[in-house]
Structures are given as C-alpha cells and as structure tokens.
Scaffold this active site. Structure first.
Site, PDB file in Angstrom:
ATOM      1  N   ASP A   1      33.018  41.875  36.230  1.00  0.00           N
ATOM      2  CA  ASP A   1      34.262  41.276  37.136  1.00  0.00           C
ATOM      3  C   ASP A   1      33.338  41.822  38.464  1.00  0.00           C
ATOM      4  OD1 ASP A   1      35.348  39.181  36.670  1.00  0.00           O
ATOM      5  OD2 ASP A   1      37.408  40.208  37.252  1.00  0.00           O
TER       6      ASP A   1
ATOM      7  N   LYS B   1      41.092  35.271  28.289  1.00  0.00           N
ATOM      8  CA  LYS B   1      39.511  36.060  28.247  1.00  0.00           C
ATOM      9  C   LYS B   1      39.500  36.846  26.766  1.00  0.00           C
ATOM     10  CE  LYS B   1      40.384  36.743  33.634  1.00  0.00           C
ATOM     11  NZ  LYS B   1      41.237  37.266  34.137  1.00  0.00           N
TER      12      LYS B   1
ATOM     13  N   GLN C   1      42.990  43.952  34.711  1.00  0.00           N
ATOM     14  CA  GLN C   1      43.390  42.564  36.155  1.00  0.00           C
ATOM     15  C   GLN C   1      43.652  42.491  37.139  1.00  0.00           C
ATOM     16  OE1 GLN C   1      43.559  39.425  34.401  1.00  0.00           O
ATOM     17  NE2 GLN C   1      43.969  38.505  35.987  1.00  0.00           N
TER      18      GLN C   1
END
Ligand code: NAP
Length: 279
Positions: A121, A54, A98
C-alpha cells in the site's frame, strides 16, 4: 462542454483484474497462493467496511486474505509485534494496516515497521522515497490508481499543469511526485494555500484529495480540464461538486465508480507482484 469523457473507474479496474487472473493461476501451479494480510485496529465502522471490501476483492480473483482484527486498546508495541510476525511469515506477501489507527498508537512507526517488500500500500517512508525517486516498487494505491486511469484514457501529462488539492502522505504528496515524474508541472495545494480557486482555474488536470464533500466548485474548472476526484466521503460523496464541475470539464471521474474501484485493483496487483517476486 461537448464530447465530455466520463472516466469510468470500474472499466479500468476490470481491465487490471482480468490481467491478474492468469498470473494468480500461474502462481498457484507453482504452489504459491498470493496472500494479503489486513490489520484493523479498533471498531471504526468505515474501516471495517473497507477491510471487508478488500477481502472480498481478493477472494474474487483467488488471492487469500488473512484478516487480523485487534482491539481498540492495542498498544503500539503490540501492533509492532503483529507487523513483525507478518513480516516473517513467508505465506504473507502483502501487509495492509488500515488507516486511521486509534490516536494513542504511533501510526508512522507502525507503517515504517512493515517490510518494504510487503509494503503493497506504499505507506512506509522508504516506499514513499522510492516513489519520489521514480523507482517505487509499490506506490501508494490511490495515487497508483490515478495514474492507471490517466494512462488507460491516454490523457496527456507532459507539460500539463496539474493542481493537486491535498498533501497527505498516502495521497496528495505521492500523486504530486508521480505526476512530476511524468513531466507534468505540479502545484500541490493544502489548507494554508491562499486563493485556491485562482490556482485551480489554471489547471489542465485537477486532482481533488481533500476529504471534504463537494469541495471543488464548478467555476474553478478551466474549460476542457481533466477533473479527478479521489475523495470518498460518507454517503458516497466525492470531493468534487460533480454536477457543477462537469459543465467545464473535458473529462471527469464520478463518485462512486471512479478512483475507488481502481484503488482496490492496484492493491491486488501489488500483492500478486509481491508474490511473484517472492519466488
Ligand atoms: P487527509 O489526510 O485528511 O488530507 C487532506 C488534505 O486536504 C490535507 O493535506 C489538507 O491540508 C487538505 N485540505 C483540507 N482542507 C483544505 C482546504 N480548505 N483547502 C485546501 N486543502 C485542504 O485526507 P486523505 O487521506 O489524503 O484523503 C483525502 C480524500 O481522499 C478523502 O475524501 C478520502 O476519503 C479519500 N481517499 C480515497 C481513497 C480511495 O480509495 N478512493 C483512498 C484514500 C483516501 P493540510 O495538510 O494543510 O491539513
């Protein structure tokens, strides 16, 4: 199946990224550098790889990435403080925590601490709710990638029977909502579903989000169905038995080179959008 379409995720991702470049330039002219903060807790090697991928993708199009790596023994309170600091940091436009975090951490609480305008996200409860109501700012990136692919290839959704295998809060559930919002008739399956093959055989569109390598079998696929494999298992193996499912599918995503690259481009897109909206 004649005239099968291989749904090329890299092509879709490249198209998304090309459109981002001029937007990033425009922001920079105004003195704003889009910035994605990534938080990794612990030392899971796959998670570290995802974070690196990323970060590299950000760099390629001029997005700054601020990498925060916390030790395995980080407490929920310490993680919440890190997230709150990033919420308050005006230089940061997107926050990515994450998944998965170590088991002793309250992951839901951590996700829900991310400010909604930086939830690029789509992991917060509010973000999920907004997506379900069809006014989501930043839908979860993999579901957004699936819809991006469908639109790129102009695959019809209205009235089609979509069968989603998996109901996780970041993938199966939001993609089910997004397909429903686009007037598909949606069946969401999970580990307690009875006779999954019979349900999948009715699908015009199959979305596999199970987390089990080569799980979806060739004889479950109706002739001409669209097969979208969101799975990503060790060894670059999807959740769909590609060779077997290709026989009946009218269109199918490969792994790698399917949903994965588009997911990253969606994250970049959301970060740039958040930077634009910060002005
Ligand atoms: P997850 O949280 O483990 O959820 C898996 C889902 O599959 C659950 O809802 C589970 O049902 C269901 N399931 C498990 N066994 C099943 C069975 N035998 N029959 C039917 N359903 C079954 O996984 P996830 O995070 O959603 O990820 C799913 C896959 O997508 C993984 O391969 C992951 O690596 C991949 N992924 C890819 C990307 C990308 O960028 N391409 C991003 C995220 C995830 P229950 O709810 O009943 O347990």
């Amino acid at each position: 199946m004649e005239n099968k379409i291989i749904l090329d995720g890299k092509r879709v991702a490249d198209t998304v990224k090309e459109k981002l470049q001029p937007r990033v330039e425009k922001l920079k002219e105004k003195g704003i550098v889009p910035c994605l903060a990534t938080i990794l807790v612990g030392n899971d090697p796959s998670s570290a790889t995802y974070i690196r991928m990323k970060g590299n993708a950000c760099k390629k199009i001029g997005i700054e990435s601020k990498k925060i790596h916390l030790p395995e023994e980080t407490t929920t309170e310490q993680l919440l403080q890190t997230i709150s600091d990033l919420n308050a940091d005006e230089q940061v436009h997107g926050i990515l925590l994450q998944h998965p975090v170590p088991e002793h951490i309250d992951e839901r609480l951590a996700f829900d601490t991310i400010a909604i305008n930086k939830d690029v996200d789509g992991v917060t409860s509010t973000g999920f709710g907004e997506t379900a109501f069809n006014f989501g700012r930043y839908p979860s990136c993999t579901p957004a990638a699936i819809l991006q692919l469908i639109d790129f290839y102009q695959l019809p959704l209205e009235g089609k029977h979509a069968v989603v295998i998996g109901r996780s809060p970041i993938l199966g559930k939001p993609v089910s909502m997004m397909l429903l919002n686009r007037n598909a008739t949606v069946t969401t399956c999970h580990s307690k579903t009875i006779d999954l093959p019979t349900i999948v055989r009715q699908a015009d569109i199959v979305v596999a989000a199970v987390g089990k390598p080569n799980f979806v079998q060739g004889d479950w696929i109706k002739e001409g169905a669209v097969v979208i494999d969101a799975g990503y298992n060790p060894g670059n193996i999807g959740d769909v038995d590609y060779e077997a499912c290709s026989k009946n599918a009218g269109a199918i995503t490969p792994v790698p080179g399917g949903i994965g690259p588009i997911t990253i481009s969606m994250l970049l897109n959301h970060t740039v959008k958040s930077a634009e909206e910060s002005i």
